[in-house]
Design a protein around this motif. Structure first.
Motif, short mmCIF file in Angstrom:
data_model
loop_
_atom_site.label_atom_id
_atom_site.label_comp_id
_atom_site.label_asym_id
_atom_site.label_seq_id
_atom_site.Cartn_x
_atom_site.Cartn_y
_atom_site.Cartn_z
N GLY A 246 5.96 2.01 -1.85
CA GLY A 246 6.57 2.46 -0.60
C GLY A 246 5.69 2.27 0.62
O GLY A 246 6.19 2.21 1.75
N LEU A 247 4.39 2.16 0.41
CA LEU A 247 3.46 1.92 1.52
C LEU A 247 3.00 0.46 1.56
O LEU A 247 2.06 0.13 2.29
CB LEU A 247 2.25 2.85 1.43
N ALA A 248 3.66 -0.38 0.77
CA ALA A 248 3.33 -1.82 0.75
C ALA A 248 1.85 -2.05 0.45
O ALA A 248 1.18 -2.85 1.11
CB ALA A 248 3.72 -2.49 2.06
N ASN A 249 1.36 -1.33 -0.58
CA ASN A 249 -0.04 -1.44 -1.00
C ASN A 249 -1.03 -1.14 0.13
O ASN A 249 -2.13 -1.67 0.17
CB ASN A 249 -0.33 -2.83 -1.58
N GLY A 250 -0.60 -0.27 1.07
CA GLY A 250 -1.46 0.15 2.16
C GLY A 250 -1.22 -0.60 3.46
O GLY A 250 -1.72 -0.19 4.52
N ARG A 251 -0.44 -1.66 3.42
CA ARG A 251 -0.22 -2.46 4.64
C ARG A 251 0.52 -1.66 5.72
O ARG A 251 0.27 -1.84 6.91
CB ARG A 251 0.57 -3.73 4.30
N LEU A 252 1.43 -0.77 5.31
CA LEU A 252 2.19 -0.01 6.29
C LEU A 252 1.34 1.02 7.02
O LEU A 252 1.71 1.46 8.11
CB LEU A 252 3.39 0.67 5.62
N LEU A 253 0.23 1.39 6.45
CA LEU A 253 -0.66 2.34 7.13
C LEU A 253 -1.34 1.70 8.33
O LEU A 253 -1.89 2.39 9.18
CB LEU A 253 -1.72 2.86 6.15
N GLN A 254 -1.30 0.36 8.40
CA GLN A 254 -1.89 -0.37 9.51
C GLN A 254 -0.81 -0.95 10.44
O GLN A 254 -1.13 -1.68 11.37
CB GLN A 254 -2.76 -1.51 8.97
N ASN A 255 0.45 -0.62 10.18
CA ASN A 255 1.56 -1.18 10.93
C ASN A 255 1.72 -0.45 12.26
O ASN A 255 1.87 0.78 12.30
CB ASN A 255 2.83 -1.08 10.09
N GLU A 256 1.70 -1.19 13.36
CA GLU A 256 1.73 -0.57 14.68
C GLU A 256 3.02 0.20 14.94
O GLU A 256 3.01 1.24 15.61
CB GLU A 256 1.53 -1.65 15.76
N VAL A 257 4.14 -0.31 14.43
CA VAL A 257 5.41 0.38 14.63
C VAL A 257 5.39 1.73 13.94
O VAL A 257 5.76 2.76 14.53
CB VAL A 257 6.59 -0.48 14.09
N ILE A 258 4.96 1.76 12.70
CA ILE A 258 4.90 3.01 11.93
C ILE A 258 3.92 3.98 12.57
O ILE A 258 4.21 5.19 12.70
CB ILE A 258 4.52 2.73 10.47
N ILE A 259 2.78 3.49 13.00
CA ILE A 259 1.78 4.36 13.63
C ILE A 259 2.34 5.00 14.91
O ILE A 259 2.17 6.20 15.14
CB ILE A 259 0.49 3.55 13.94
N GLU A 260 3.04 4.21 15.71
CA GLU A 260 3.58 4.71 16.97
C GLU A 260 4.69 5.74 16.74
O GLU A 260 4.70 6.82 17.37
CB GLU A 260 4.10 3.55 17.81
N TYR A 261 5.62 5.44 15.84
CA TYR A 261 6.71 6.38 15.58
C TYR A 261 6.19 7.65 14.90
O TYR A 261 6.71 8.75 15.16
CB TYR A 261 7.79 5.73 14.73
N ALA A 262 5.20 7.52 14.05
CA ALA A 262 4.61 8.70 13.41
C ALA A 262 3.99 9.62 14.47
O ALA A 262 4.14 10.86 14.40
CB ALA A 262 3.57 8.28 12.39
N LYS A 263 3.34 9.03 15.43
CA LYS A 263 2.75 9.81 16.52
C LYS A 263 3.84 10.56 17.29
O LYS A 263 3.71 11.76 17.60
CB LYS A 263 1.97 8.89 17.45
N ASN A 264 4.94 9.87 17.57
CA ASN A 264 6.04 10.49 18.32
C ASN A 264 6.71 11.62 17.53
O ASN A 264 7.21 12.59 18.11
CB ASN A 264 7.09 9.44 18.68
N LEU A 265 6.71 11.48 16.19
CA LEU A 265 7.36 12.47 15.32
C LEU A 265 6.39 13.53 14.82
O LEU A 265 6.76 14.40 14.02
CB LEU A 265 8.03 11.77 14.13
#
Length: 340
Positions: A246-265
């Protein structure tokens, strides 16, 4: 022996509503090496990961799972995940966990051959695939010895068209017999850009008028979404949908879109990425690849994030739409990840 079979059949009858929604995958804990990004930062130099150290780490994460699971704790192993079945079986028995107090899934079809090494000679595999009847009969006995009374679900590991297992009627009969004799649900895991096509073929397989597969374990995440329609078809047929990586072997933890939306949420990137999966309309169960109690605690917050996203479908679709990538490109990038 009769009580053992009665117990297993009762475990098979766990309702979909009672199945745990979030579980712990042991791929990164049962052996010293895996392809997840950043393992050295957690475990230190690859030469320092002794069997004892990895089992101690597994115990810590399992302690956290049992302490924090809302329902049944769920653990997913495989014959090729190093010593995952050994670690889990010993933990459960040492802590006097009853089979009714845990949900365990495992897989057959790959053999771990890295001999507890992280770095291998160029071209040498960490695991070898064999979907033959002989290997199934061998590995099911190994699983039974290490984890037997706890198993709820037994899956073919990484089914492909090339492995031949989808057309092997002898394997189909052996799996059907396993379900009838042991009470284990039968599943398959899939990988590659052809996951949806493989699943479609698997859903057609029947033995004695009964659909063979009760469950599918598939890669689906904010980056790789191609299998979504097939997973919805499976869900509508009553097949248990499980999501891995689900985290794409850690790649999603470095994804700018995910990081930005997580901050907003006001949540962590891992909770958002996993929450986006839990909120999908095919109602998946999701495996975490946590290797520390802190990671697992954070991953588990995905349940709350998913609840928010279910009530804000436009936001969910917006996040998924901004993250999705070409499936072939996704799998090519995954293939380039190094064991570390």
């Amino acid at each position: 022996m009769m009580f053992y079979h009665f117990l297993q059949k009762m475990k098979l009858q766990i309702s979909d509503q009672a199945l745990p929604r979030l579980g712990l995958g042991m791929a990164a804990l049962g052996r010293p090496g895996y392809i997840n990004i950043g393992r050295d930062e957690i475990f230190g130099n690859s030469d320092s990961r002794s069997l004892e150290k990895m089992q101690q780490q597994s115990d810590l994460v399992l302690d956290c799972l049992f302490k924090n699971s809302a329902g049944l704790p769920w653990i997913d192993c495989a014959r090729s995940y190093g010593l995952s079945e050994k670690f889990v079986g010993e933990y459960l028995r040492r802590n006097n966990v009853k089979p009714s107090e845990v949900y365990c899934s495992s897989k057959w079809g790959y053999t771990y051959v890295a001999d507890w090494n992280v770095k291998l000679e160029m071209g040498s595999p960490h695991e070898v695939k064999d979907h033959s009847v002989d290997n199934f009969l061998k590995q099911i006995e190994e699983t039974k010895e290490l984890l037997g009374e706890y198993v709820n679900l037994y899956q073919i590991h990484s089914v492909t068209f090339e492995s031949g297992v989808l057309d092997n009627k002898d394997i189909h009969k052996a799996l059907h017999k396993c379900r009838n004799d042991r009470g284990w649900a039968i599943g398959l895991s899939v990988s590659s850009p052809k996951q949806g096509e493989i699943l479609k073929r698997a859903m057609e397989i029947e033995v004695d008028g009964q659909r063979l597969f009760d469950s599918v374990q598939c890669t689906f995440n904010c980056l790789e979404q191609r299998a979504g329609p097939s997973l919805l078809d499976a869900h509508r047929l009553g097949i248990d949908v499980i999501i891995k990586e689900g985290l794409a072997n850690g790649r999603l933890l470095q994804n700018e879109v995910i990081i930005e939306y997580a901050k907003n949420l006001s949540c962590t990137p891992d909770a958002l990425a996993l929450g986006c999966i839990l909120a999908q309309n095919f109602q998946p169960r999701v495996l975490c690849g946590s290797v520390t109690p802190e990671q697992l605690t954070s991953n588990m917050k995905a349940v709350q994030v998913a609840e928010k996203l279910r009530h804000d479908t436009p936001l969910l679709e917006e996040i998924m739409g901004k993250c999705v990538m070409d499936s072939e490109e996704y799998w090519n990038e995954r293939s380039a990840l190094e064991w570390n």
